[in-house]
Write a protein that holds these residues in place. Sequence first.
Motif, mmCIF file in Angstrom:
data_model
loop_
_atom_site.group_PDB
_atom_site.id
_atom_site.type_symbol
_atom_site.label_atom_id
_atom_site.label_comp_id
_atom_site.label_asym_id
_atom_site.label_seq_id
_atom_site.Cartn_x
_atom_site.Cartn_y
_atom_site.Cartn_z
ATOM 1 N N MET B 254 0.865 -1.168 0.000
ATOM 2 C CA MET B 254 0.000 0.000 0.000
ATOM 3 C C MET B 254 0.899 1.214 0.000
ATOM 4 S SD MET B 254 -3.408 -0.426 2.164
ATOM 5 C CE MET B 254 -2.711 -0.367 3.802
ATOM 6 N N PHE B 256 0.915 5.562 -0.064
ATOM 7 C CA PHE B 256 0.157 6.806 0.050
ATOM 8 C C PHE B 256 1.093 7.986 0.026
ATOM 9 C CE2 PHE B 256 -3.991 5.310 1.278
ATOM 10 C CZ PHE B 256 -3.753 4.074 1.837
ATOM 11 N N ARG B 272 -3.871 7.798 -2.869
ATOM 12 C CA ARG B 272 -3.562 6.386 -2.901
ATOM 13 C C ARG B 272 -2.775 6.125 -4.174
ATOM 14 N NH1 ARG B 272 -5.760 1.095 -1.466
ATOM 15 N NH2 ARG B 272 -4.019 -0.150 -2.158
#
Lengths: 530, 528
Positions: B254, B256, B272
Amino acid sequence: MWISTVLNAALCLAQIHSGNPAPPAETSNKTITVSGIVQDSVTGQPIRRAFVTLNEFAGGGQEQRQTASGEDGRFQFLAVRSGGGTIRADRLGYSLRQIDIQATLTSDWTDCVIKMDPLAAISGQVTDAHGEPLPGVAGQAIRLTTVRGFRKMAVEAWNNTNDLGEFRLWHLRPGRYLLKALGRRQVLFYMGERGLMQTRESYGPVYYPDDDSAASANIVLLKPGEELAAHFSLKPHAAFRISGRILGAVHEQALNATLSRSGGEEVAARTAINVENGSFSVDDVPPGDYTISMTEPVSQSPKSAITEVHVRDRNVEGVTLELLSSPEVTFELDGTTGSGPRTQFASMELHRADSKSPNPEQRLFFRPGTASSKLTLAPGRYLVAINAFGGYVESVTSGETDVLVSGLAVSSGVTPAPVKVKLGSGGGMIFFKSAGGDGPGNRDVPSAPALIVGPVDGPWIPVEVERGGRQDGIGIQVAPGEYFVVRLTDPEAEYRDKSKIAGDIAKAKRIKVVEGQNVEVQLEAEEGKP
Amino acid sequence: MSRNMVWLCLALAPLPMVGQDLPQTYSIAGTVVQSVTRAPLPRTRIHLYDYQHQKVLDSTLTSSSGEFRFSGLTKAKYSLRAEHDVYGSQIFGNKILRAVYGSAVAVGPGLDSENLVFELIPGGVIKGIVRDSDSDPAPRIRLLAYRLTGPLKTAEAAGFAESNDLGAYRFHGLPQGRYIVSATGSPWNADLQVSESLATYPTTYQPGTTNLEQARLIDVAPGIEAQADITMTPVRAVNLTIRVSKFDCSDRNMAFLTSQVGNLDIPATAYRLSARSRPAKDGSEQDCSLYAGSVTPGKYVLNVTSGLAQLAIRTTIEVEEGREVIEVPLTPPATVTGRLTVTGAGINPPMVYLRVEGSPRTFPARVQADGTFRFEGVPAYTYQVFVGDQHPLAVTAMYGQGAKMAGGSVVIPESGKVELNLTVDPNAQDLKGRVLSGGKPVAGVFAILVPKEEARWGVGLRMDQTDTDGTFRWLGVAPGDYLMFASAEGTELDYQNAGPLVEKFADRAIALTVQPGTNQSVELDLPE
């Protein structure tokens, strides 16, 4: 707040230049000016700052240009090539509108009017029995639509009341709604000792104005641009706590938690999940029978856990929820019956019963000789719509379940029996002929009335005759037997439920289909339709 | 009274039994009122807890005049919690919404516990209209309210709101204080633009600036609505590609981009990033590229996690208009190693914790038998150091290299090796005391203990709010030299900077030397 917007195409009938015949498109280098005004369809007022996009079909391709409508709502495109195109208007607070530019247009089109439908809004106020405001109550607008005859109830928008007990649901498409105040909904993820404090009362769900079940609740009709004021008075009920442990959760991961009554109706509750050890509590639960479900947030194959809990007159402890992978469901063609010569082919749509979108979750195709398909399906209830070509659908089953009648229920960790599609060849064709029909494909005519064909005897599994354009010349193949040809007075009717269209069935034509023979059905012209 | 009556009374009076004392019971009673209007609040649920606020002993509902009573209580201290539909959950003695401190109720002979006034504090409100640069309402703008507890860098996120179709937003239930409001989002027509460069709204601070230093400071008081309208101006965005060398684009990554206020990442302005592998130019390993469309130019922190919760990369990057590709070398995050020394013998605390300042996020490390500990992959933040579990031990010294250490906090850099040595003193003791004003005990004020040595301010500062009998406790105080004082304004003080604190109360601060094992009791005077 969740919003969905949808294309709302309509036709703006253009003036065709009368007099000179239209020159052939290829030789024309002529360009025209297209100008007009964008208007609010309810008030008639001009709409400023609408985004107007011109899509020209020219030279075998498409070209796009944009402009904004002025303070007077007017817009203009110069040097538009003939060959047709579309103009699309977008504006905050309005449904999108698209109109066609006729390819035969040869002179300036200066009075194009684009009417945009304003979206609706609901301003709600929630108070308790003493008239005091209730903050933290979730207000929901649940849109009622039908897709393939299935009733879909999906939350179009939701919002929590603020300290004044007020909530606002906005940018709502016109249509039919249930308006629900869901009580206090909260989900807390925590570490360490302290979860949520238990409260002794809860405010149960209420459907506007004052019903506690969806089945008997009033349907709210929202017109374009409508501003509805809705007041809810909620009464407290004795409430209890459900607590236990979630197994298989990943440390520190957030989960989607829902508490529903039987029938799938969501109930508000305050949920606390300890992300370190998986213990959880659900508060504000009035006595009743419930399903608790926890799902991993969207990922490749989210795990989920569902269990039933019965709450009587005390807290329920020791509930275990095990997160399991979504099962893989096999779909296969289980052969064909009959001896018809044509190649059979079936197209299936799987719709989630609780989905917001009119689009199916999955589309599958079945053809003799193709291998079976395996789909990972998230737990839930699925509704199946299936059309056969060069044949008819005899049955769709999963073990003992008749999927066409009951749908397909998928639970986490349990693999349902393979879904088998049986097609029949042979049977007979039903052809539809419209009065004065001049063939399919004329885009200037509004869509044909909703037509379904369903068996007179046996389980009610209707087939929808394709909408959009004329139905003249369309045929469907069915097994031998007697059928109703039903014209739906309400195109949005839930026709999968026979009781909901009893009146239309009473007026329906009854036809008999014999093996190997075709039947022609004459459709009467309806009033007001060309 | 007639003679017969007297006789009746004597017969009915319990005969004293030798050697037995009937326990005396007491009551807690009072009225619940709204702290600003002073209106009594009926139908409020009151819960009676034990002193540690762990166990509910009893519950009741206030009467139509807002009154409540608990009877049959033995001599002890209790705490109370109120639950109200509008005012939420508040603890008796809270001076401010969501305060950590309350006042316990002391019950016993000579103590007044039957005339309590339980004040429920109404939340403060910040509301306003968000408009775009054409003065049209801007819906779906995400707003955050930050409460300043010191300089700007120590803002705490206190509320989240979103504007509706009328551009209106409302924060409510806010504790009093000074706030800034930030807003982010996109213009409604951002996705419709045909032209190449996409419009976006940069993080905007009320009333409409992108410069944090120029953000308006909004004063919030209980029950008062502060108006704060915001204007959003679109800017051209960057279609950003971030190339991280030698990083593996596995499934569970992930990534960000977040912007920061103080020590906090602002989640509302997170972009994102989607990870995609592409083969490296020389055909060897794959390069993991991260993509984000339409990023507003500005300074960001890139956070990349592999697996859940553990950050692998945390580094600042600058997004500039026109520069669409940013190369980021993969530098592993910092490793923190150290040794824990315990003054004296006996206790071997099992854990050392690094807690992100201003956040509940904590990283643990186990202490080995030889006293060493190791943290792997510590993301770059400012941390507070804690030793031990339930009752953190007093850290009396902290030293090392590779990171800036000050006042009990350590600033971990983006990568490298940090050495962090800690000394704890298990001879910490709990000190009791009482605050008097004009000779009478004072409830609901603060008793504060500050170490004399500046290096120990962060780890050694203690405070507590007095209970109804004027008493307070300081837990886990290590031996050493301190200054102590009482103040009515405990919650408003800036505890990040003990220096100005000591200066402010210099006139009434008293020196205190804490010796091991003395368990002394202190008395503080609050000037009237």
